[in-house]
Design an enzyme around this catalytic site. Structure first.
Site, PDB file in Angstrom:
ATOM      1  N   ASP A  49       0.880  -1.155   0.000  1.00 41.68           N
ATOM      2  CA  ASP A  49       0.000   0.000   0.000  1.00 41.68           C
ATOM      3  C   ASP A  49       0.929   1.219   0.000  1.00 41.68           C
ATOM      4  OD1 ASP A  49      -2.050   1.783   0.081  1.00 41.68           O
ATOM      5  OD2 ASP A  49      -3.139   0.808   1.709  1.00 41.68           O
TER       6      ASP A  49
HETATM    7  C1  BGC Z   1      -4.942   3.277  -0.015  1.00 45.14           C
HETATM    8  C2  BGC Z   1      -4.997   2.246  -1.113  1.00 45.14           C
HETATM    9  C3  BGC Z   1      -4.784   2.911  -2.459  1.00 45.14           C
HETATM   10  C4  BGC Z   1      -3.472   3.669  -2.436  1.00 45.14           C
HETATM   11  C5  BGC Z   1      -3.134   4.350  -3.747  1.00 45.14           C
HETATM   12  C6  BGC Z   1      -3.717   4.162  -0.115  1.00 45.14           C
HETATM   13  O1  BGC Z   1      -3.825   5.228   0.770  1.00 45.14           O
HETATM   14  O2  BGC Z   1      -4.977   2.631   1.233  1.00 45.14           O
HETATM   15  O3  BGC Z   1      -6.222   1.567  -1.078  1.00 45.14           O
HETATM   16  O4  BGC Z   1      -4.823   1.959  -3.479  1.00 45.14           O
HETATM   17  O5  BGC Z   1      -3.530   4.654  -1.419  1.00 45.14           O
HETATM   18  O6  BGC Z   1      -3.903   5.466  -3.943  1.00 45.14           O
END
Ligand code: BGC
Length: 766
Positions: A287
């Site tokens: 993530d």
């Molecule tokens: C989120 C993810 C997301 C990623 C990219 C993170 O803050 O938890 O679900 O895919 O950002 O935007």
């Protein structure tokens, strides 16, 4: 809070990496950089099953790369586009790079794409075929826009923490339903030639303390989800297993810690569960900014860091040179990524990565249309089927050419503006002041348009030559006594980045009771990004009908009006339990907060085991307001003729598989029992029923969903519903044997309309 001894026992189930940290024996520095010894070795992707050809090509590709080129595959870089992350090109070998972007409900941050119903809405539709179609069309949009990897779908959170801010991004609070729908979603998106990254792996059940936070030089680590081995298999890993079985090319490791190791450096969950036990052939991506270790992460099974890294890069070459990392690990990381690219045929059939993802849509940019006219039916049908009708006193719905409809509530109207950040990441007020079609955060996609309920109701009045009055600002509006029906629209907002602060809000509830005090046909529509309780007015005699409308995407108002006026028959069912009062959910109602003695290392002990949602309500014998699986229709369905048949597959315990395929031991998918039943549409209109099968496994919860079949049935007709029960469906996880095991004794089998309305019962022994 746990004492150290019992806390260590809790960890024992998973036999994880390090001893439990205390504030005395660990500093934030050592925590970040050294806490995940690679106790589970990292298996190389083997190219099993359908991956064989892709792996052959990937291996020969990787053999031609320099060390620097290899390293460039393992971490994101900043490109001049609007992708959430990028991997650079290797032009000399014809690799154009990768663009990866959010999210599971539609493409975020660009123009000319559709806003699809959110995960919770798909969960409420209980429709595998429709979930597949939605995914396929959504995948095609990503493909046209040059996005190689869709960052979704979500099966973590599973909804354990009732106030969880991201529960709406996932499908259901049940692993079986969530697993069945993620399977279809993975296959649908990937059929379009776009990969998925199923997220957030694993135990990402709350937003509170999801990331480490440093204040005045003191760092509080991410919350640790402390999950025992049995619970992780039977609940949280289950839908990820279905996603791997479906061929998911990527899995996103989460922000939280699991049993005190960060998810993206947790060798038990990455190397052990995902890559060894489930035979995952794709790659693990962090993530965003969830990397908290250097080489330890790579050795624990992490393959790609997003959106960039400060700890990998040339450090990987140094680590290989000094022996702290095998060169084969780096090759495996890159092979998994490149094999995924070949597996999706992106080497032969893909637009330029990021082509439809301008860095700023308000500047001059190439127009790339993501949408297509052939998606319309699936878009509308998906929006329709996630609405759940839970009250319809005196069959006030569907409306029959009402002379005058009055509309109230902030949630009826379109937003003042529609731009590319419809709902920001910031913490929102308890009531959003416009209709809610999606929740907030990175799952909030950017629709081509939004048809608000009030707009669709007016369009209907135009068709019918009837009248509409509205007041969508007042919380105590005047009501014309000539109103045939008063529609009250409220919502319940949730967003990534914070958990919800409650399951009701008094402003909205006061609005409902104010209207109900003046109108004897008050119909309440709730756009809810998670569980919303209704005890403040559900028994009010003038509240005649209630719809949980969830998050339908851009066709929201149109779908609702089709249901209100009977052009469509409600067929959604609750993918969670609505309690009579919040305290009925017990300890999992709220997220945990850091408390002494683990203030720097917040601990969330999943001591309830598999008993969340309906499993807990059944165990504690708590009567819910509306049970899991419940939903009304404009017709009624009768059940008969339960038939339970053993297949010829032996029910003996199965040997370890010679080759673990994607999804794990292939014999888990052997069908041991087939169940059928007859369902009759006993009313006078056509409708769809969700026939549900629950099994009481000896030594397990009273009932667990193990099958569902959504069928359209014409008025007066009878159809046969079928359920195939696999070895996994009938097994429990044995910690001692480290295998799924069938149980001795009587299995109870229930078939019916919901988890508490099960007219057919039978049993079987294996
Ligand atoms: C989120 C993810 C997301 C990623 C990219 C993170 O803050 O938890 O679900 O895919 O950002 O935007």
């Amino acid at each position: 809070m746990y004492g150290l001894a019992s806390f260590a026992a809790l960890l024992g189930g998973l036999s994880l990496c390090s001893a439990a940290p205390t504030e005395q024996n660990i500093t934030s520095d050592t925590y970040f950089y050294g806490d995940s010894p690679p106790v589970y070795p990292s298996p190389d992707g083997a190219g099993t099953g359908s991956w064989a050809a892709a792996y052959v090509k990937a291996k020969s590709f990787v053999a031609q790369l320099t060390d620097e080129e290899k390293i460039n595959f393992t971490a994101g870089y900043t490109a001049s586009n609007g992708c959430s992350g990028n991997i650079p090109a290797v032009s000399r070998l014809g690799f154009p790079g990768l663009c990866v972007s959010d999210a599971g409900n539609g493409l975020r941050g660009t123009d000319f794409v559709n806003g699809w119903p959110s995960g919770i809405h798909v969960g409420a539709s209980w429709n595998k075929t429709l979930a597949h179609q939605r995914a396929l069309y959504m995948g095609q949009e990503f493909h046209r826009k040059g996005v190689n990897l869709l960052l979704g779908p979500v099966v973590g959170p599973l909804g354990r923490v009732v106030e969880g801010g991201r529960n709406w991004e996932g499908f259901a609070n049940d692993p079986y339903l969530s697993g069945a729908l993620v399977y279809e979603t993975v296959q649908g998106v990937q059929e379009a030639g776009v990969g998925v990254s199923v997220k957030h792996y694993i135990g990402n059940e709350q937003e509170t303390n999801r990331n480490p936070e440093t204040e005045n030089g003191v760092t509080v680590a991410s919350v640790s989800s402390n999950i025992d081995d049995k619970t992780i298999h039977e609940l949280y890993l289950w839908p990820f297993q279905d996603a791997v079985l479906a061929g998911s090319v990527s899995v996103m490791c989460s922000y939280n810690r699991v049993n005190n190791s960060y998810s993206c450096q947790n060798s038990k969950t990455l190397n052990g569960l995902l890559k060894t036990e489930l035979g995952f052939q794709g790659y693990v991506v962090t993530d965003w900014d969830a990397q908290h270790a250097g080489i330890a992460g790579a050795n624990a099974g992490l393959d790609m860091v997003m959106p960039s890294t400060t700890t990998w890069g040339s450090n990987l070459t140094t680590a290989i040179a000094n022996g702290s990392m095998e060169a084969s690990r780096l090759d495996d990381m890159v092979t998994r990524i490149v094999a995924s690219w070949y597996q999706l045929n992106q080497d032969t059939d893909f637009p330029s990565p990021g082509i439809g993802m301008p860095v700023d849509v308000y500047s001059e940019h190439e127009i790339v249309i993501g949408t297509s006219a052939d998606e319309k039916d699936a878009l509308l049908q998906s929006a329709i089927e996630g609405h759940v009708l839970v009250k319809n006193q005196g069959s006030v719905l569907p409306l029959q050419s009402p002379r005058l409809v009055s509309v109230f509530g902030y949630d009826a109207k379109a937003p003042e503006s529609l731009d590319l950040a419809p709902v920001s990441l910031s913490v929102a007020p308890p009531t959003q002041n416009n209709t809610l079609w999606v929740g907030g955060g990175s799952g909030a996609n950017n629709p081509a348009y939004v048809i608000a309920p009030l707009d669709a109701i007016q369009q209907q009045a135009y068709e019918d030559n009837t009248a509409v009055l509205w007041d969508v600002t007042s919380f105590d509006p005047d009501v014309d006594p000539a109103s045939h029906a008063c529609l009250v629209f409220i919502n319940s907002y949730a967003s990534e980045g914070s958990d919800r602060t409650g399951l009701v809000d008094s402003d909205s509830d006061t609005l409902v009771t104010n209207v109900a005090s003046k109108c004897n046909n008050t119909i309440v529509v709730i756009h809810n990004a998670g569980i919303r309780l209704v005890y403040n007015w559900i028994d009010h005699e003038n509240v005649t009908a209630v719809i949980f409308a969830h998050l339908p995407g851009q066709d929201t108002g149109k779908a609702l009006v089709d249901l209100l006026y009977g052009r469509a028959n409600p067929s959604g069912r609750l993918p969670y339990t609505v309690a009579k009062q919040a305290s009925d959910y017990g300890a999992v109602l709220h997220p945990v907060q850091p408390v002494a003695p683990y203030g720097l290392f917040p601990q969330d002990n999943f001591t309830e085991g598999v008993y969340i949602d309906y499993r807990a309500f059944d165990k504690e014998d708590i009567t819910p307001q509306f049970e899991f699986g419940f939903g009304l229709s404009y017709t009624t369905f009768d059940y008969s003729s339960l038939n339970i048949q053993r297949t010829s597959v032996e029910a003996t315990q199965y040997p370890p598989a010679a080759v673990i395929q994607e999804g794990g031991n292939p014999r888990l998918w052997d069908v041991l029992v087939n169940v059928t039943a007859q369902v009759e549409n006993a009313g006078s209109v056509d409708g769809a029923e969700v026939a549900q099968l629950y099994v009481g496994i000896p030594n397990g919860p009273i009932r667990q969903l193990r099958g569902f079949d959504k069928v359209n049935i014409l008025a007066g007709e009878t159809v046969t519903v079928t359920f195939a029960l696999t070895r996994r469906d009938l097994s429990t996880w044995s910690v001692e044997a480290q295998e799924w095991e069938l149980q001795q004794g009587e299995y109870k089998v229930y078939v019916g309309r919901s988890s508490r309305d099960l007219p057919l019962t039978g049993s079987l022994t294996l």
